[in-house]
Enzyme design. Structure first.
Site, PDB file in Angstrom:
ATOM      1  N   HIS A 119       0.727  -1.294   0.220  1.00 51.95           N
ATOM      2  CA  HIS A 119       0.133   0.022   0.013  1.00 51.95           C
ATOM      3  C   HIS A 119       0.766   1.249   0.131  1.00 51.95           C
ATOM      4  CE1 HIS A 119      -3.813   2.273   0.944  1.00 51.95           C
ATOM      5  NE2 HIS A 119      -2.992   3.190   1.563  1.00 51.95           N
ATOM      6  N   ASN A 159      -1.650   8.296 -12.849  1.00 53.09           N
ATOM      7  CA  ASN A 159      -1.792   9.538 -12.064  1.00 53.09           C
ATOM      8  C   ASN A 159      -1.393   9.156 -10.734  1.00 53.09           C
ATOM      9  OD1 ASN A 159      -3.324  10.756 -14.056  1.00 53.09           O
ATOM     10  ND2 ASN A 159      -5.262   9.936 -13.178  1.00 53.09           N
ATOM     11  N   HIS A 172      -1.245   2.756  -8.263  1.00 51.54           N
ATOM     12  CA  HIS A 172      -1.911   1.961  -9.220  1.00 51.54           C
ATOM     13  C   HIS A 172      -1.840   3.038 -10.235  1.00 51.54           C
ATOM     14  CE1 HIS A 172      -4.998   4.799  -7.702  1.00 51.54           C
ATOM     15  NE2 HIS A 172      -5.631   4.503  -8.788  1.00 51.54           N
TER      16      HIS A 172
HETATM   17 ZN   LIG Z   1      -3.842  -0.376  -0.353  1.00 52.15          ZN
END
Ligand SMILES: [Zn+2]
Length: 350
Positions: A119, A159, A172
């Site tokens: 993350h 982005n 991502h």
């Molecule tokens: Zn995450």
């Protein structure tokens, strides 16, 4: 590379990409246990009558996930107690259809690409092997989306940073399969044709040769790639990355260039994070692949390239698209491209 295609509870497609494809490679058979309603999307394409360009009207996006807390991240792997968009408890690279697409059905397709299950990482933190797996996923998606009846152009992009409007912190990117040729590509195709008419030569070849000959705006060069700040950069820090041998799209990119891409691209991203000094938050950026549209007669003349730019112009200050840019499409750039290139060379990794 091993590719495993599955479906989420609401019918959307999800694809795992794993680097190893061996007999004991990881098996991706986790089932999406969420009680999701089928997605209802109503993208509508409308033509601007004065400009002739296309606008996607996507009203269902108003309800999309907006800055969820980290423990509700929909892009982290699922756990026993918490179900996310990714059913498995771990992944390498994963691609799935966006639940809140700007384009859907006959009006194209929008996908999300997760680069890592970590993350708190960013693309610049990936290993070269992982960046290569992302490249292979982009290539695969370009091939798959090009076969959908409604898709004429495939745009893989990232982005990065809330300043850009990113609503999810997890690293991502996205892939848009447009059912039309986008305005910027249309402009490039027009300029390409005019240049051919006037000189008999290819514009992408000439731009690259001229930048190399001039040298002042070169950021880095390697055996198969050249990165430079364009002569008339629109953004404060903007880099165009060209393969040294012109190809129309990622599908046509040779293995040598594919193999060298991760090292070159990771170096560019790491330099971007150093532009404004060590005490600055990570540089917000937009990075995207410009590929030839499918079915265009001029596609063989098109030059695949990546455009990477930041909207930050100096520490703590953003470049806003104000009256001239937003109202007229006429850019004013406060950073001379030669100075931007110099800075991007200064912050090279040792
Ligand atoms: Zn995450």
């Amino acid at each position: 590379m091993k590719k495993t295609t599955t479906r989420l509870a609401d019918g959307r497609e999800l694809i795992y990409y794993d680097a190893e494809d061996t007999a004991d490679a990881v098996v991706r058979d986790a089932v999406d246990r969420r009680p999701l309603e089928p997605v209802a999307t109503h993208s509508e394409l409308r033509q601007d009558r004065l400009l002739g360009d296309t606008v996607a009207i996507a009203s269902h996006r108003q309800g999309r996930t907006y800055h969820p807390p980290a423990d509700e991240c929909p892009l982290c792997p699922s756990t026993q107690d918490r179900l996310s968009e990714i059913p498995d408890t771990d992944y390498e690279v994963v691609v799935f259809e966006n639940r809140f697409p700007s384009l859907a059905g006959d009006a194209g397709r929008c996908e999300v690409v997760c680069f890592t299950s970590d993350h708190d990482a960013s693309f610049a933190d990936l290993t070269e092997a992982r960046a290569r797996l992302v490249l292979d996923a982009w290539i695969d998606r370009t091939r798959e989306l090009s076969q959908l009846p409604g898709v004429v152009q495939v745009f893989p992009f990232e982005n990065r940073g809330k300043e850009i409007g990113v609503t999810l912190g997890h690293p991502h990117g996205q892939i848009y399969g447009y059912p039309f040729v986008t305005p910027r590509t249309s402009l490039m195709l027009r300029t390409l044709a005019e240049h051919r008419e006037r000189t008999g030569r290819n514009l992408f070849d000439d731009v690259l040769a001229d930048e190399i000959a001039d040298g002042r705006r070169i950021v880095l060069s390697s055996e198969h790639w050249t990165a430079f700040v364009p002569h008339a950069a629109h953004w404060p820090y903007e880099v165009h990355l060209f393969p040294n041998r012109r190809v129309p799209d990622l599908l046509a990119l040779g293995e040598d260039a594919r193999a060298e891409f991760p090292r070159v691209y990771l170096e560019l991203l790491r330099r971007f994070d150093r532009i404004f000094g060590p005490d600055q938050p990570p540089t917000p950026y937009i990075s995207g692949w410009h590929q030839a549209p499918f079915g265009e007669p001029a596609r063989r003349d098109f030059g695949l390239h990546l455009e990477l730019f930041t909207i930050r112009r100096t520490s703590g200050k953003l470049k806003y698209l104000a009256g001239s840019e937003s109202g007229m499409g006429a850019f004013i750039n406060d950073v001379p491209p030669e100075a931007a290139a110099l800075r991007l060379r200064e912050v090279a990794s040792q």
